[in-house]
Design a protein around this motif. Structure first.
Motif, PDB file in Angstrom:
ATOM      1  N   GLU A   1      33.791  23.913  52.567  1.00 27.70           N
ATOM      2  CA  GLU A   1      34.576  24.187  53.760  1.00 27.70           C
ATOM      3  C   GLU A   1      36.033  24.290  53.339  1.00 27.70           C
ATOM      4  N   ILE A   2      36.659  25.418  53.666  1.00 32.50           N
ATOM      5  CA  ILE A   2      38.046  25.665  53.289  1.00 32.50           C
ATOM      6  C   ILE A   2      38.893  25.646  54.560  1.00 32.50           C
ATOM      7  N   PRO A   3      39.750  24.637  54.716  1.00 34.40           N
ATOM      8  CA  PRO A   3      40.610  24.598  55.900  1.00 34.40           C
ATOM      9  C   PRO A   3      41.560  25.807  55.915  1.00 34.40           C
ATOM     10  N   PHE A   4      41.673  26.472  57.063  1.00 24.72           N
ATOM     11  CA  PHE A   4      42.481  27.684  57.168  1.00 24.72           C
ATOM     12  C   PHE A   4      43.924  27.455  56.721  1.00 24.72           C
ATOM     13  N   MET A   5      44.564  26.403  57.209  1.00 21.12           N
ATOM     14  CA  MET A   5      45.975  26.177  56.872  1.00 21.12           C
ATOM     15  C   MET A   5      46.137  25.873  55.382  1.00 21.12           C
ATOM     16  N   GLU A   6      45.175  25.209  54.806  1.00 17.87           N
ATOM     17  CA  GLU A   6      45.212  24.938  53.365  1.00 17.87           C
ATOM     18  C   GLU A   6      45.129  26.253  52.586  1.00 17.87           C
ATOM     19  N   ALA A   7      44.260  27.134  53.019  1.00 15.48           N
ATOM     20  CA  ALA A   7      44.117  28.437  52.364  1.00 15.48           C
ATOM     21  C   ALA A   7      45.372  29.277  52.555  1.00 15.48           C
ATOM     22  N   LYS A   8      45.933  29.239  53.741  1.00 20.48           N
ATOM     23  CA  LYS A   8      47.112  30.054  54.041  1.00 20.48           C
ATOM     24  C   LYS A   8      48.326  29.628  53.223  1.00 20.48           C
ATOM     25  N   ARG A   9      48.370  28.372  52.817  1.00 26.21           N
ATOM     26  CA  ARG A   9      49.481  27.882  51.987  1.00 26.21           C
ATOM     27  C   ARG A   9      49.432  28.433  50.567  1.00 26.21           C
ATOM     28  N   ARG A  10      48.278  28.896  50.152  1.00 31.61           N
ATOM     29  CA  ARG A  10      48.125  29.427  48.789  1.00 31.61           C
ATOM     30  C   ARG A  10      48.711  30.826  48.748  1.00 31.61           C
ATOM     31  N   LYS A  11      49.719  31.013  47.941  1.00 32.82           N
ATOM     32  CA  LYS A  11      50.465  32.272  47.916  1.00 32.82           C
ATOM     33  C   LYS A  11      49.911  33.293  46.931  1.00 32.82           C
ATOM     34  N   THR A  12      49.189  32.825  45.906  1.00 39.52           N
ATOM     35  CA  THR A  12      48.680  33.733  44.874  1.00 39.52           C
ATOM     36  C   THR A  12      47.172  33.592  44.728  1.00 39.52           C
TER      37      THR A  12
ATOM     38  N   LYS B   1      40.708  46.400  49.421  1.00 39.95           N
ATOM     39  CA  LYS B   1      40.507  47.766  48.912  1.00 39.95           C
ATOM     40  C   LYS B   1      41.359  48.058  47.670  1.00 39.95           C
ATOM     41  N   LYS B   2      41.219  47.158  46.698  1.00 41.09           N
ATOM     42  CA  LYS B   2      41.905  47.283  45.415  1.00 41.09           C
ATOM     43  C   LYS B   2      40.859  47.308  44.307  1.00 41.09           C
ATOM     44  N   LYS B   3      41.255  47.774  43.149  1.00 41.32           N
ATOM     45  CA  LYS B   3      40.391  47.691  41.974  1.00 41.32           C
ATOM     46  C   LYS B   3      40.594  46.315  41.352  1.00 41.32           C
ATOM     47  N   GLU B   4      39.498  45.724  40.885  1.00 37.93           N
ATOM     48  CA  GLU B   4      39.605  44.389  40.296  1.00 37.93           C
ATOM     49  C   GLU B   4      40.630  44.348  39.171  1.00 37.93           C
ATOM     50  N   GLY B   5      40.738  45.435  38.400  1.00 40.04           N
ATOM     51  CA  GLY B   5      41.683  45.496  37.298  1.00 40.04           C
ATOM     52  C   GLY B   5      43.140  45.439  37.729  1.00 40.04           C
ATOM     53  N   GLU B   6      43.397  45.698  39.004  1.00 37.56           N
ATOM     54  CA  GLU B   6      44.760  45.637  39.539  1.00 37.56           C
ATOM     55  C   GLU B   6      45.174  44.216  39.901  1.00 37.56           C
ATOM     56  N   LEU B   7      44.218  43.318  39.940  1.00 39.81           N
ATOM     57  CA  LEU B   7      44.471  41.954  40.385  1.00 39.81           C
ATOM     58  C   LEU B   7      44.620  40.993  39.217  1.00 39.81           C
ATOM     59  N   THR B   8      45.536  40.033  39.373  1.00 40.28           N
ATOM     60  CA  THR B   8      45.700  38.956  38.398  1.00 40.28           C
ATOM     61  C   THR B   8      45.842  37.648  39.155  1.00 40.28           C
ATOM     62  N   ARG B   9      45.874  36.555  38.433  1.00 38.68           N
ATOM     63  CA  ARG B   9      46.103  35.252  39.073  1.00 38.68           C
ATOM     64  C   ARG B   9      47.479  35.200  39.743  1.00 38.68           C
ATOM     65  N   ASP B  10      48.400  36.059  39.325  1.00 35.04           N
ATOM     66  CA  ASP B  10      49.751  36.076  39.894  1.00 35.04           C
ATOM     67  C   ASP B  10      49.890  37.012  41.093  1.00 35.04           C
ATOM     68  N   THR B  11      48.834  37.742  41.437  1.00 30.96           N
ATOM     69  CA  THR B  11      48.883  38.636  42.595  1.00 30.96           C
ATOM     70  C   THR B  11      49.129  37.797  43.845  1.00 30.96           C
ATOM     71  N   ARG B  12      50.130  38.197  44.630  1.00 25.87           N
ATOM     72  CA  ARG B  12      50.503  37.469  45.837  1.00 25.87           C
ATOM     73  C   ARG B  12      49.829  38.095  47.055  1.00 25.87           C
ATOM     74  N   PHE B  13      49.309  37.242  47.917  1.00 20.78           N
ATOM     75  CA  PHE B  13      48.589  37.727  49.086  1.00 20.78           C
ATOM     76  C   PHE B  13      49.477  38.546  50.013  1.00 20.78           C
ATOM     77  N   VAL B  14      50.607  38.023  50.414  1.00 17.14           N
ATOM     78  CA  VAL B  14      51.445  38.714  51.397  1.00 17.14           C
ATOM     79  C   VAL B  14      52.230  39.852  50.750  1.00 17.14           C
ATOM     80  N   GLU B  15      52.964  39.548  49.696  1.00 15.43           N
ATOM     81  CA  GLU B  15      53.853  40.544  49.100  1.00 15.43           C
ATOM     82  C   GLU B  15      53.102  41.684  48.416  1.00 15.43           C
ATOM     83  N   ASP B  16      52.028  41.372  47.710  1.00 12.53           N
ATOM     84  CA  ASP B  16      51.314  42.392  46.936  1.00 12.53           C
ATOM     85  C   ASP B  16      50.140  43.024  47.682  1.00 12.53           C
TER      86      ASP B  16
END
Length: 82
Positions: free
Chosen positions: A57-68, A20-35
């Motif tokens: 197919e995207i393995p869950f743990m592989e995806a979860k390791r991605r921070k941004t 529930k964010k505006k696309e303009g608020e997001l960048t490649r540096d946006t962090r999943f947990v912190e932001d």
């Protein structure tokens, strides 16, 4: 538009919708947990959408390791172009 640009655009669009964010608020540096305050359920939803969109197919743990968002985009690009 290159596949990388298409993937980046789609990931940004879905992240904006799920969190529930505006696309303009997001960048490649946006962090999943912190932001975005992402929870596992949000990651699972994003994975499902991207798997369906790109036929991968995207393995869950592989995806979860991605921070941004950038790291997530790079993962989808690498899986899509294999």
């Amino acid at each position: 538009m290159s596949i990388e640009e298409r993937i980046a655009e789609r990931v940004m669009k879905e992240v904006a919708r799920i969190f529930k964010k505006k696309e303009g608020e997001l960048t490649r540096d946006t962090r999943f947990v912190e932001d975005l305050n992402a929870k596992s359920v949000n990651i699972v939803e994003l994975i499902a959408v991207l798997e369906n969109e790109f036929g991968i197919e995207i393995p869950f743990m592989e995806a979860k390791r991605r921070k941004t968002l950038g790291a997530a985009i790079d993962l989808v690009v690498s899986l899509r172009t294999r």
